[in-house]
Design a protein around this motif. Structure first.
Motif, PDB file in Angstrom:
ATOM      1  N   LEU A 159       0.974   4.006  -2.950  1.00  0.00           N
ATOM      2  CA  LEU A 159       0.741   5.425  -2.661  1.00  0.00           C
ATOM      3  C   LEU A 159       1.908   6.271  -3.165  1.00  0.00           C
ATOM      4  O   LEU A 159       1.719   7.333  -3.770  1.00  0.00           O
ATOM      5  CB  LEU A 159       0.597   5.639  -1.146  1.00  0.00           C
ATOM      6  CG  LEU A 159      -0.824   5.633  -0.580  1.00  0.00           C
ATOM      7  CD1 LEU A 159      -0.763   5.716   0.932  1.00  0.00           C
ATOM      8  CD2 LEU A 159      -1.616   6.827  -1.138  1.00  0.00           C
ATOM      9  N   ARG A 160       3.125   5.799  -2.921  1.00  0.00           N
ATOM     10  CA  ARG A 160       4.314   6.549  -3.329  1.00  0.00           C
ATOM     11  C   ARG A 160       4.393   6.690  -4.845  1.00  0.00           C
ATOM     12  O   ARG A 160       4.727   7.755  -5.366  1.00  0.00           O
ATOM     13  CB  ARG A 160       5.574   5.862  -2.799  1.00  0.00           C
ATOM     14  CG  ARG A 160       5.781   6.142  -1.335  1.00  0.00           C
ATOM     15  CD  ARG A 160       7.215   5.865  -0.898  1.00  0.00           C
ATOM     16  NE  ARG A 160       7.337   6.163   0.524  1.00  0.00           N
ATOM     17  CZ  ARG A 160       8.038   5.450   1.388  1.00  0.00           C
ATOM     18  NH1 ARG A 160       8.708   4.389   0.974  1.00  0.00           N
ATOM     19  NH2 ARG A 160       8.097   5.800   2.650  1.00  0.00           N
ATOM     20  N   ARG A 179       1.923   6.614  -6.964  1.00  0.00           N
ATOM     21  CA  ARG A 179       0.885   7.552  -7.417  1.00  0.00           C
ATOM     22  C   ARG A 179       1.254   8.982  -7.041  1.00  0.00           C
ATOM     23  O   ARG A 179       0.975   9.923  -7.793  1.00  0.00           O
ATOM     24  CB  ARG A 179      -0.466   7.164  -6.821  1.00  0.00           C
ATOM     25  CG  ARG A 179      -1.016   5.854  -7.423  1.00  0.00           C
ATOM     26  CD  ARG A 179      -2.163   5.265  -6.620  1.00  0.00           C
ATOM     27  NE  ARG A 179      -3.166   6.276  -6.318  1.00  0.00           N
ATOM     28  CZ  ARG A 179      -3.908   6.295  -5.209  1.00  0.00           C
ATOM     29  NH1 ARG A 179      -3.753   5.340  -4.297  1.00  0.00           N
ATOM     30  NH2 ARG A 179      -4.783   7.242  -5.016  1.00  0.00           N
ATOM     31  N   GLU A 180       1.877   9.152  -5.859  1.00  0.00           N
ATOM     32  CA  GLU A 180       2.286  10.494  -5.421  1.00  0.00           C
ATOM     33  C   GLU A 180       3.323  11.079  -6.404  1.00  0.00           C
ATOM     34  O   GLU A 180       3.215  12.237  -6.828  1.00  0.00           O
ATOM     35  CB  GLU A 180       2.905  10.397  -4.010  1.00  0.00           C
ATOM     36  CG  GLU A 180       3.111  11.722  -3.322  1.00  0.00           C
ATOM     37  CD  GLU A 180       1.878  12.172  -2.547  1.00  0.00           C
ATOM     38  OE1 GLU A 180       0.819  11.517  -2.668  1.00  0.00           O
ATOM     39  OE2 GLU A 180       1.960  13.194  -1.845  1.00  0.00           O
ATOM     40  N   PRO A 219      -2.425  12.071  -3.724  1.00  0.00           N
ATOM     41  CA  PRO A 219      -2.918  10.748  -3.286  1.00  0.00           C
ATOM     42  C   PRO A 219      -2.728  10.496  -1.795  1.00  0.00           C
ATOM     43  O   PRO A 219      -3.526   9.812  -1.163  1.00  0.00           O
ATOM     44  CB  PRO A 219      -2.077   9.775  -4.131  1.00  0.00           C
ATOM     45  CG  PRO A 219      -1.715  10.551  -5.358  1.00  0.00           C
ATOM     46  CD  PRO A 219      -1.553  11.979  -4.898  1.00  0.00           C
ATOM     47  N   MET A 220      -1.675  11.065  -1.200  1.00  0.00           N
ATOM     48  CA  MET A 220      -1.440  10.864   0.238  1.00  0.00           C
ATOM     49  C   MET A 220      -2.135  11.916   1.104  1.00  0.00           C
ATOM     50  O   MET A 220      -1.939  11.932   2.328  1.00  0.00           O
ATOM     51  CB  MET A 220       0.073  10.930   0.526  1.00  0.00           C
ATOM     52  CG  MET A 220       0.855   9.720   0.076  1.00  0.00           C
ATOM     53  SD  MET A 220       2.524   9.784   0.793  1.00  0.00           S
ATOM     54  CE  MET A 220       3.302   8.411  -0.084  1.00  0.00           C
ATOM     55  N   GLU A 255       0.834  -1.192   0.000  1.00  0.00           N
ATOM     56  CA  GLU A 255       0.000   0.000   0.000  1.00  0.00           C
ATOM     57  C   GLU A 255       0.877   1.252   0.000  1.00  0.00           C
ATOM     58  O   GLU A 255       0.593   2.232  -0.701  1.00  0.00           O
ATOM     59  CB  GLU A 255      -0.932  -0.019   1.215  1.00  0.00           C
ATOM     60  CG  GLU A 255      -2.072   0.974   1.128  1.00  0.00           C
ATOM     61  CD  GLU A 255      -3.027   0.855   2.321  1.00  0.00           C
ATOM     62  OE1 GLU A 255      -3.710   1.841   2.626  1.00  0.00           O
ATOM     63  OE2 GLU A 255      -3.051  -0.227   2.954  1.00  0.00           O
TER      64      GLU A 255
END
Lengths: 92, 92, 92, 92, 92, 92, 92, 92, 92, 92
Positions: free
Chosen positions: G23-24, G26-27, G72-73, G19
């Motif tokens: 997230l990273r 997408r960030e 995203p985050m 996860e």
């Protein structure tokens, strides 16, 4: 009734040395008077700082303020008093 | 060598009552052992707070850490130790 | 002896509504008991916040801690007590 | 409408004693005028500090500012006003 | 009577998206009701933050608390209300 | 583009009254010029404090700095500007 | 219009590694899109911290909020944006 | 290039003892590898706290981040790095 | 090696205008010398504040201190330097 | 016994240059005397700040206070001493 009292001292760095010495002598004499009387239990310097911590045992908050506000250096002091209560671990 | 030690306690509010009671009993027993031994001089509650202040007299910083980090509640404690020095007003 | 007491309340947002209601009812009953007894003089909400300020008149710091630590919501409270003294402007 | 008002006082330590005495006398007279008028309900010293807390009951925020900014010591004061609301535990 | 109100929002990051959407919809509906009624004058987001600032015009501190504590997101909010007074530069 | 601007004022308490009056008059005139021009939307005093909050609507950050740094009292001011964005609850 | 943006990241330590990786990824993709578009000028890590600082060049505060709140985050971020203005020492 | 690095550790109090022991063993092994390599000069516990301070000597800020972010406990750490420069009092 | 540097300026409000102008001229000349040399990459004012943020690219912490402590306004400055590292989102 | 000591220096900006130079020379000589004696192990400047950090190895808190309070610049210093203990990762 016990209070932890932290006192930070902010004498101006350019205060004449005799004035500082006079203030300190009166401060010591003033504090010792309440130590002898049993109301000022402990006083320690905080190592390296211009500050000290004390424990006072007084009859009331009014008495606490009377003693602290009478300190000869009071105009240059920043004081914070914390009310203490008995802890269940204490032996006495 | 004297230290003022402030301990803030943050047990989770939903910790089971027996677990709290057990922790407290062990905490008191642990602290009293060093009081009896002359290293833990004073402990007071801060009135109204989940916190206490103590004065310890230990041989070294390493000994201070050893005693404090061994507290049964240590994982839930926030501790701050302040080194104390002799104050010229002190009578002893 | 007077104390200003600020209490910040941090109930978890997902605490069931009945549990909150029960805690609140017990909190009110507990506080009113000391109001009726003359030790809890005032209580006000801080507008907009989950916090309140009170003025208590108690015989000692130990009594102050006894009353405050007995609050039903105590595990979720952050409390700070400030000792008050008589002010020369006060009329009484 | 109630407000908790904390006032910290920072008179310069070298202000002449007569000037301090004059300011204090005018401060007391000024505050008592609003106490007599029912807008300044309470005033207490914070024990050991150069500070006090008050409770005022005023018709509006503008009135609150008018009273506080008219204090003779206002140029040397740091003031923080907190709006208070009725608490469900209050008896009245 | 005007108040500046800063609201910081702390929804748990793992709150289900539908629950967040529902809370937000109810929050907007709730706030708009007081905007339509003339008590909630302004609301702005703080750019980049999970926070907003508002200006409310209410009849009393009690009314202020009533409105703010009724916010659907209240359990997750940290709110600070500052009383505002008329400024001599204002044109109206 | 909107900004919330908090201004804390620290005129020295011993500044001559005429100088204060002159500064204040120029400050009011300066601020009203931008209010008339539509860039300075709101200004309120923080009740009881030597501080105010404003909302400005400017074309750029550079323009914001130009207006604020031109304040006659600027050397004695502590200013903090917060960028505001549209909130989904706003009616307009 | 330039803004300095500090972002502190608080992912829960027990978030599954996949996860976090997702997230990273997408960030990074999200941020690079605005870098390629010329609105996100700089990004640097703060050495040793779970935080970074960026400089953005956007058309408005609303645009700034739109970009930052779309990260995203975002639910795990604490963001503070500071408006920047031209400095007389700058060469360009 | 020298950096003072303060690391505060926030393992959850209910982390299983074996997991804590494993993390600690890996943390010690990891740190000693850079001590042996001459990049991690000093590490001391802060007496009584869940924190330590170190002095690192690294070739760049990027290297500093690489070492610190690789710590096995990194997800639970709060780290602050302060750049150090030569002091004229130093003997070497 | 990159550093984010925040500089807060506290010139006394009663410093003669010519002295301020002279200091500012020397400050600009000093800073531009390092900008021309490629060590001072960016400088921006913080809108509304007596402060600025810069990004410097220097060979060492010692060089960073040498440049910053040589600023003509250094005695009146409060400076904080934050070490920056490469971010994985950066395009270059 | 080891202590981390942070010293912030606040000489008045208008102190005559010769007085500053004299103080600095005496400060260096004073500190080097304890470095030569093995009690003052390290001293570093904090890059960009009017501050330094040191590590001292002293026999007691009283000795620590004696050394620090004897610094020629002591009246202008703000000092904070943190007690250090042995860390299990340390190689020696």
């Amino acid at each position: 009734m016990l209070f932890l009292v932290r006192i930070d001292i902010a004498l101006p760095p350019d205060m004449p040395a005799e004035e500082v010495a006079d203030l300190r002598a009166r401060e010591i004499a003033y504090e010792r008077q309440f130590m002898a009387g049993g109301e000022w239990l402990h006083i320690w310097r905080i190592a390296g700082e211009k500050a000290n911590v004390s424990v006072l045992d007084v009859a009331s908050n009014d008495r606490l303020h009377e003693i602290l506000s009478g300190l000869p250096m009071f105009p240059w002091l920043d004081i914070q008093a914390t009310p203490l209560a008995k802890h269940p671990s204490a032996l006495d």
